[in-house]
Design a protein around this motif. Structure first.
Motif, mmCIF file in Angstrom:
data_model
loop_
_atom_site.group_PDB
_atom_site.id
_atom_site.type_symbol
_atom_site.label_atom_id
_atom_site.label_comp_id
_atom_site.label_asym_id
_atom_site.label_seq_id
_atom_site.Cartn_x
_atom_site.Cartn_y
_atom_site.Cartn_z
ATOM 1 N N SER A 49 68.356 100.232 60.093
ATOM 2 C CA SER A 49 67.710 99.279 60.890
ATOM 3 C C SER A 49 66.240 99.722 60.886
ATOM 4 O O SER A 49 65.351 99.006 60.728
ATOM 5 C CB SER A 49 68.042 99.245 62.268
ATOM 6 O OG SER A 49 67.475 98.579 63.218
ATOM 7 N N SER A 86 63.012 97.616 59.476
ATOM 8 C CA SER A 86 61.765 97.264 60.282
ATOM 9 C C SER A 86 60.520 97.879 59.742
ATOM 10 O O SER A 86 59.548 97.166 59.723
ATOM 11 C CB SER A 86 61.968 97.935 61.553
ATOM 12 O OG SER A 86 63.130 97.435 62.352
ATOM 13 N N LYS A 100 62.739 91.275 66.697
ATOM 14 C CA LYS A 100 62.705 92.565 66.227
ATOM 15 C C LYS A 100 61.768 93.364 66.467
ATOM 16 O O LYS A 100 61.835 94.666 66.965
ATOM 17 C CB LYS A 100 63.231 92.192 64.806
ATOM 18 C CG LYS A 100 63.122 93.565 64.064
ATOM 19 C CD LYS A 100 64.582 94.294 64.460
ATOM 20 C CE LYS A 100 64.855 95.623 63.401
ATOM 21 N NZ LYS A 100 66.020 96.245 64.057
#
Length: 59
Positions: free
Chosen positions: A5, A9, A22
């Motif tokens: 993750s 990002s 996000k």
């Protein structure tokens, strides 16, 4: 946070395609250190790969 993750990002932020949801989720995390470490690793890897490609093309 999971490593995958964080990598997603960082890559999305580098390419400028990160979604607002996000983005907000990342800024609500308790520690920014993993993002900085992964960001530095990604940028250094990118620079090294570009240098290797240039060396290969010039030879």
């Amino acid at each position: 946070m999971q490593l995958l993750s964080i990598i997603q990002s960082v890559l999305a932020a580098i390419f400028g395609v990160q979604s607002r949801g996000k983005y907000q989720h990342d800024f609500n995390t308790s520690s920014f250190l993993p993002f900085i470490v992964v960001g530095i690793i990604v940028v250094i890897s990118f620079i090294i790969s570009i240098a290797l490609i240039v060396q290969y093309v010039l030879h």
